[in-house]
Design an enzyme around this catalytic site. Structure first.
Site, mmCIF file in Angstrom:
data_model
loop_
_atom_site.group_PDB
_atom_site.id
_atom_site.type_symbol
_atom_site.label_atom_id
_atom_site.label_comp_id
_atom_site.label_asym_id
_atom_site.label_seq_id
_atom_site.Cartn_x
_atom_site.Cartn_y
_atom_site.Cartn_z
ATOM 1 N N TYR A 1 0.823 -1.209 0.000
ATOM 2 C CA TYR A 1 0.000 0.000 0.000
ATOM 3 C C TYR A 1 0.864 1.269 0.000
ATOM 4 C CZ TYR A 1 -4.560 -2.183 1.001
ATOM 5 O OH TYR A 1 -5.735 -2.891 0.935
ATOM 6 N N ASP B 1 -2.937 -18.278 -0.206
ATOM 7 C CA ASP B 1 -3.970 -18.990 -0.980
ATOM 8 C C ASP B 1 -4.585 -20.116 -0.142
ATOM 9 O OD1 ASP B 1 -1.447 -20.171 -1.176
ATOM 10 O OD2 ASP B 1 -1.599 -20.676 -3.300
ATOM 11 N N ASP C 1 -6.247 -7.314 4.287
ATOM 12 C CA ASP C 1 -7.440 -6.666 3.732
ATOM 13 C C ASP C 1 -8.353 -7.720 3.101
ATOM 14 O OD1 ASP C 1 -9.101 -4.532 2.798
ATOM 15 O OD2 ASP C 1 -8.213 -4.799 0.810
ATOM 16 N N ASP D 1 -12.245 -9.464 4.635
ATOM 17 C CA ASP D 1 -13.539 -9.469 3.929
ATOM 18 C C ASP D 1 -14.035 -10.905 3.769
ATOM 19 O OD1 ASP D 1 -13.488 -6.654 3.563
ATOM 20 O OD2 ASP D 1 -14.365 -6.822 1.558
HETATM 21 C C1 IPM Z 1 -10.309 -1.338 4.364
HETATM 22 C C2 IPM Z 1 -10.430 -0.745 2.978
HETATM 23 C C3 IPM Z 1 -9.231 0.150 2.699
HETATM 24 C C4 IPM Z 1 -7.998 -0.736 2.704
HETATM 25 C C5 IPM Z 1 -9.285 0.974 1.399
HETATM 26 C C6 IPM Z 1 -10.561 1.722 1.255
HETATM 27 C C7 IPM Z 1 -8.116 1.921 1.332
HETATM 28 O O1 IPM Z 1 -10.599 -1.733 2.013
HETATM 29 O O2 IPM Z 1 -10.193 -0.567 5.328
HETATM 30 O O3 IPM Z 1 -10.342 -2.564 4.490
HETATM 31 O O4 IPM Z 1 -7.714 -1.412 1.702
HETATM 32 O O5 IPM Z 1 -7.305 -0.734 3.731
HETATM 33 MN MN MN Z 2 -10.930 -3.700 2.866
#
Ligand code: IPM
Ligand code: MN
Ligand code: NAD
Length: 353
Positions: free
Chosen positions: A141, A220, A244, A248
């Site tokens: 990042y 993976d 990240d 999710d």
């Molecule tokens: C998160 C989001 C952020 C990230 C983006 C919006 C910069 O996806 O907080 O998980 O990737 O960190």
């Molecule tokens: Mn995210």
């Protein structure tokens, strides 16, 4: 005690989930006898529209006095075509870097009796209780060089030894208080930066935490294992990008991305925000799940403000409201306002009982 809270509601469903969480916090402050001075600031897309920048310079001064920063979400299609330096997401990365919050804690828990909310088989989801420790201010990042030219795109994943050591320590310390096990996730079979990460994590374990169990998974396989058998995990430590994606994915276990909270911590002021984004597809409809933001408020109470009784009560009330009738994303019938009302009623009932 009176706390200064900087509130960055942001874009899309950000203001919807932040406002309702603030009403719950207000209730808790009265119940538990502390004061909250809430200061709203524009950040993200709304700040681009008003100030021409997602993280306006004057906000840095305003954040100096804050005991905690409480954030909704930023971003949306309206701002996606802007140059990189003016994008909402770039502002968020700059905020994290500015606050020095290198450690992003993303707990993933299936509350007892709520395993039916998971799209996974109940017996798979039941009992899940893992903590994803995501490195937040380094890795791909932030790596340089980075460019987007007509002939080539480039991002660089780089980690310095102290950056890996400090996030590894956060994970080992957390494991000490939990199940005593850390899983480090990388791509060491392919990436030099990942082999480096793995070697440094092993070094920290051997010299400082010999009694904490440590194992390693490639990203993976880790993704597959999280979906197949989430109960095998206690603390997962990983870099910025893998963390990240993994978080999710892990949100599917309790049932919705709208459920997951986070705390981003460093040496100074902490940042507390849900894991999800601005959800443009449901913004303005009043149906956003506020739980991730409410549980982020609970993390703020516990880690940022040291009000752990209020944090416990909030988590309990959220759990109760979910089991009575959750929001639409979880197959329930409540909208954001009705769910929030149920949480506040639950808090009142907790005091009486
Ligand atoms: C998160 C989001 C952020 C990230 C983006 C919006 C910069 O996806 O907080 O998980 O990737 O960190
Ligand atoms: Mn995210
Ligand atoms: P998203 O997290 O906003 O949404 C993904 C899906 O989950 C959508 O279908 C959405 O409706 C659903 N969802 C998310 N939160 C929910 C909630 N609280 N209740 C019910 N459903 C919920 O991800 P995206 O669509 O990829 O991104 C949208 C925008 O948000 C982008 O601009 C992205 O950069 C930004 N974003 C910001 C943050 C942040 O501010 N921390 C985090 C992630 C994404």
């Amino acid at each position: 005690m009176n706390y200064q809270i900087a509130v960055l509601a942001g874009d899309g469903i950000g203001p919807e989930v932040v406002d309702t969480s603030l009403s719950v916090l207000d209730h808790l402050a009265k119940q538990y006898g502390f004061g909250l001075s809430v200061h709203h600031h524009r950040f993200g897309g709304v700040a681009i529209d008003s100030d021409g920048h997602p993280f306006p310079e004057q906000l840095k001064g305003a954040l100096k006095d804050a005991d905690a920063v409480f954030l909704g979400a930023v971003g949306g299609p309206k701002w996606d075509k802007l140059p990189r330096e003016l994008r909402c997401e770039t502002g968020l990365l700059a905020l994290r870097k500015h606050l020095g919050v290198f450690s992003n804690l993303r707990p993933v828990k299936v509350f007892a009796g709520l395993e039916h909310l998971s799209p996974l088989k109940s017996e798979v989801a039941k009992g899940t209780d893992m903590l994803i420790v995501r490195e937040l201010t380094g890795g791909i990042y932030f790596g340089k060089p980075s460019h987007n030219l007509s002939t080539e795109g480039l991002s660089t994943m780089v980690y310095q030894k102290p950056e890996v050591e400090r996030i590894a320590r956060v994970a080992f310390e957390a494991a000490k208080e939990r199940g005593g096990k850390v899983t480090s996730v990388d791509k060491a079979n392919v990436l030099d930066v990942s082999q480096f990460w793995r070697d440094v994590v092993i070094g920290v374990q051997q010299s400082e935490y010999p009694h904490i169990e440590l194992d390693h998974l490639y990203i993976d396989n880790a993704a597959m294992q999280v979906a197949r058998d989430p109960k095998q995990f206690d603390v997962v430590v990983t870099g910025n990008l893998f963390g990240d994606i993994l978080s999710d994915l892990a949100a599917v276990i309790p049932g919705s991305l709208g459920l997951l909270p986070s705390a981003s911590l460093g040496a100074g002021t902490g940042l507390f925000e849900p894991v999800h984004g601005s959800a443009p597809d449901i913004a303005g409809k009043g149906i956003a799940n506020p739980v991730g933001t409410m549980l982020s408020a609970a993390l703020m109470l516990r880690h940022g403000l040291k009000q752990s009784s209020a944090a416990d009560a909030l988590e309990k009330a959220v759990q109760q409201a979910l089991s009575d009738d959750p929001t639409k994303d979880l197959g329930g019938s409540r909208n954001t306002a009705a769910f929030t009302k149920a949480v506040i009623s639950g808090l009142k009932a907790l005091v009486i009982s």
